[in-house]
Write a protein that holds these residues in place. Structure first.
Motif, PDB file in Angstrom:
ATOM      1  N   ARG A 126       0.892  -0.968  -0.122  1.00 25.03           N
ATOM      2  CA  ARG A 126       0.098   0.110  -0.125  1.00 25.03           C
ATOM      3  C   ARG A 126       0.938   1.238  -0.002  1.00 25.03           C
ATOM      4  N   LYS A 128      -0.645   4.293  -0.996  1.00 22.71           N
ATOM      5  CA  LYS A 128      -1.539   5.699  -0.901  1.00 22.71           C
ATOM      6  C   LYS A 128      -2.717   5.374   0.188  1.00 22.71           C
ATOM      7  N   ARG A 129      -3.300   6.534   0.761  1.00 27.68           N
ATOM      8  CA  ARG A 129      -4.242   6.252   1.545  1.00 27.68           C
ATOM      9  C   ARG A 129      -5.399   7.272   1.421  1.00 27.68           C
ATOM     10  N   GLU A 131      -8.068   9.861   2.032  1.00 28.95           N
ATOM     11  CA  GLU A 131      -8.263  11.192   2.855  1.00 28.95           C
ATOM     12  C   GLU A 131      -9.631  11.918   2.432  1.00 28.95           C
ATOM     13  N   GLU A 138      -9.598  12.647  10.272  1.00 32.46           N
ATOM     14  CA  GLU A 138      -8.370  11.993   9.589  1.00 32.46           C
ATOM     15  C   GLU A 138      -7.936  10.934  10.596  1.00 32.46           C
ATOM     16  N   PHE A 156      -7.033   9.916  -2.806  1.00 32.82           N
ATOM     17  CA  PHE A 156      -6.167   9.118  -2.487  1.00 32.82           C
ATOM     18  C   PHE A 156      -4.865   9.940  -2.291  1.00 32.82           C
ATOM     19  N   MET A 159       1.732   7.830   0.402  1.00 33.66           N
ATOM     20  CA  MET A 159       2.071   7.598   1.526  1.00 33.66           C
ATOM     21  C   MET A 159       3.439   6.833   1.475  1.00 33.66           C
TER      22      MET A 159
END
Length: 446
Positions: A126, A128-129, A131, A138, A156, A159
């Protein structure tokens, strides 16, 4: 030469993983080693139930002689110690075997097993996260919906790379005895698991039932004369598998013949040499590992003193026999007393089936070049672990006058042993597990 090897190859030290300390924690002892199908990933399992995956770094174009090193990619706890209350038995967390599934998408999948339970793990990345949720802060706390006045579109954001291991399937409660083998079928939908007396066939999607395909348990357990020691599917015939026994026989079964493969299609057995008959004959003839060649024409078996190559078309005797430790024959009595005679050494093929490798005592490992009929003994030790140091061939003197550079059989350390080895499927890179260290060697590039 893809995964060539043998005696024209000069093996040199590449890396060693694990602590240097002399006192080894039981949980850190490596119990299995396995490359994935591309060789980019290398997994080890240990007695503490952990799986550590190493990933090969991309090659450095400016230094072509420095091939990509293996660095830790992911570590996770695969199995925990359990207790069987019905039988009042502790179930160890030790990982007995790891088998990779071929990669189908961005994620990787592997099967790992302890004595009783097999698990299918997904290893995914992973970077990307998400938001900008509407109903969540958050930090994950939920917002009061009445305070939401505008709608946002979540996005996205990049990260730091995170590697996650998640258990996708748990295959449990199918084995009364200890699992010694798992093998993925060439249809990539099914796999087998074998314990001392039974072989079961599983579908990778179905966890609540398996089919018993071999059962050698006698009605009266006092009549038990042999146990299953290893089992493997043929690399390209999805109906064929073999299992080996403690009596030194290998049975090849065809699942098209019947649902229960108690009647084998072929029985591979070498008649015993009467001149070598001794009290230990039966113990040392027990097969500890069986592996098909990549091309599916041959199979290799490892017993206590030798490696044998069998042609699947000839059952009467092996086509090649390589003595791994004939010098140990004089030591069988003391090896029996210290239980080393029951050690289970594994064996492996190189990428093009021209060389085979197996471990031995004193942290020695042996390679046999099938074409040139040459063999070599090498040692995995901290002394020769300088970067790119070429491994010197070792020689063991069985008795009589010892030559210079030879090691006497009396001075071998039987507590140092290499049971688990693996060979990169395409290159001359090998992984060798000593007690709690993983050594990686590669051929010296001129």
């Amino acid at each position: 030469m893809a995964g060539g090897g043998g005696n024209d190859v000069q093996w040199c030290f590449s890396q060693v993983k694990g602590a240097i300390d002399d006192d080894v924690a039981e949980a850190d002892i490596i119990s299995t080693v396995e490359f994935n199908h591309s060789g980019e990933l290398l997994a080890t399992g240990d007695k503490g139930g952990r799986v550590v995956i190493f990933q090969q770094e991309p090659e450095n174009k400016s230094q072509p002689q420095c091939r990509g090193e293996y660095n830790v990619y992911s570590t996770f706890q695969s199995h925990e110690p359990e207790f069987d209350y019905l039988k009042s038995l502790e179930i160890e967390e030790k990982i007995n075997k790891i088998r990779w599934l071929p990669q189908k998408n961005a994620a990787q999948f592997l099967l790992s097993t302890n004595d009783k339970t097999i698990k299918l793990w997904k290893i995914s990345e992973r970077d990307k996260r998400p938001e900008g949720y509407n109903l969540k802060e958050e930090d994950g706390r939920y917002r009061d919906p009445t305070t939401v006045t505008t709608l946002r579109v979540p996005v996205f954001r990049p990260m730091d790379l995170m590697v996650e291991a998640s258990p996708r399937r748990v295959f449990a409660n199918a084995h009364t005895y200890h699992i010694n083998s798992i093998s993925v079928n060439s249809d990539y939908e099914t796999y087998l698991s074998a314990d001392d007396l039974r072989v079961n066939l599983w579908h990778l999607e179905i966890t609540d039932r398996s089919f018993n395909i071999v059962d050698i348990k006698p009605a009266n357990m006092e009549e038990l004369t042999e146990v299953i020691t290893a089992a493997e599917f043929h690399p390209n015939q999805c109906n064929t598998f073999v299992y080996s026994s403690s009596k030194g026989t290998i049975r090849l079964c065809d699942m098209r013949a019947s649902a229960l493969c108690d009647k084998h299609s072929k029985l591979f057995e070498e008649p015993e040499d009467p001149s070598n008959r001794s009290f230990f004959s039966e113990i040392i003839s027990s097969i500890s590992d069986v592996k098909f060649s990549h091309n599916g024409r041959y199979m290799m078996t490892r017993d206590y003193l030798s490696v044998k190559i069998w042609d699947l078309n000839m059952e009467s005797r092996p086509v090649e026999t390589y003595q791994v430790g004939e010098y140990l024959r004089s030591k069988l009595c003391s090896l029996y007393e210290n239980d080393c005679i029951f050690d289970k050494f594994e064996c492996c093929w190189n990428g093009n089936d021209s060389v085979v490798m197996t471990g031995s005592y004193n942290n020695f490992f042996r390679m046999f070049d099938r074409g040139q009929k040459k063999d070599v003994t090498l040692e995995a030790s901290r002394e020769s672990s300088k970067p790119r140091a070429v491994l010197k061939p070792r020689k063991v003197c069985g008795g009589g006058k010892r030559k210079k550079d030879e090691i006497s059989v009396d001075s071998l350390d039987f507590n140092k042993k290499i049971l688990h080895t693996a060979w990169h499927p395409q290159e001359n890179i090998i992984a060798v597990a000593t007690t709690n260290n993983l050594y990686i060697f590669q051929d010296k590039l001129n």
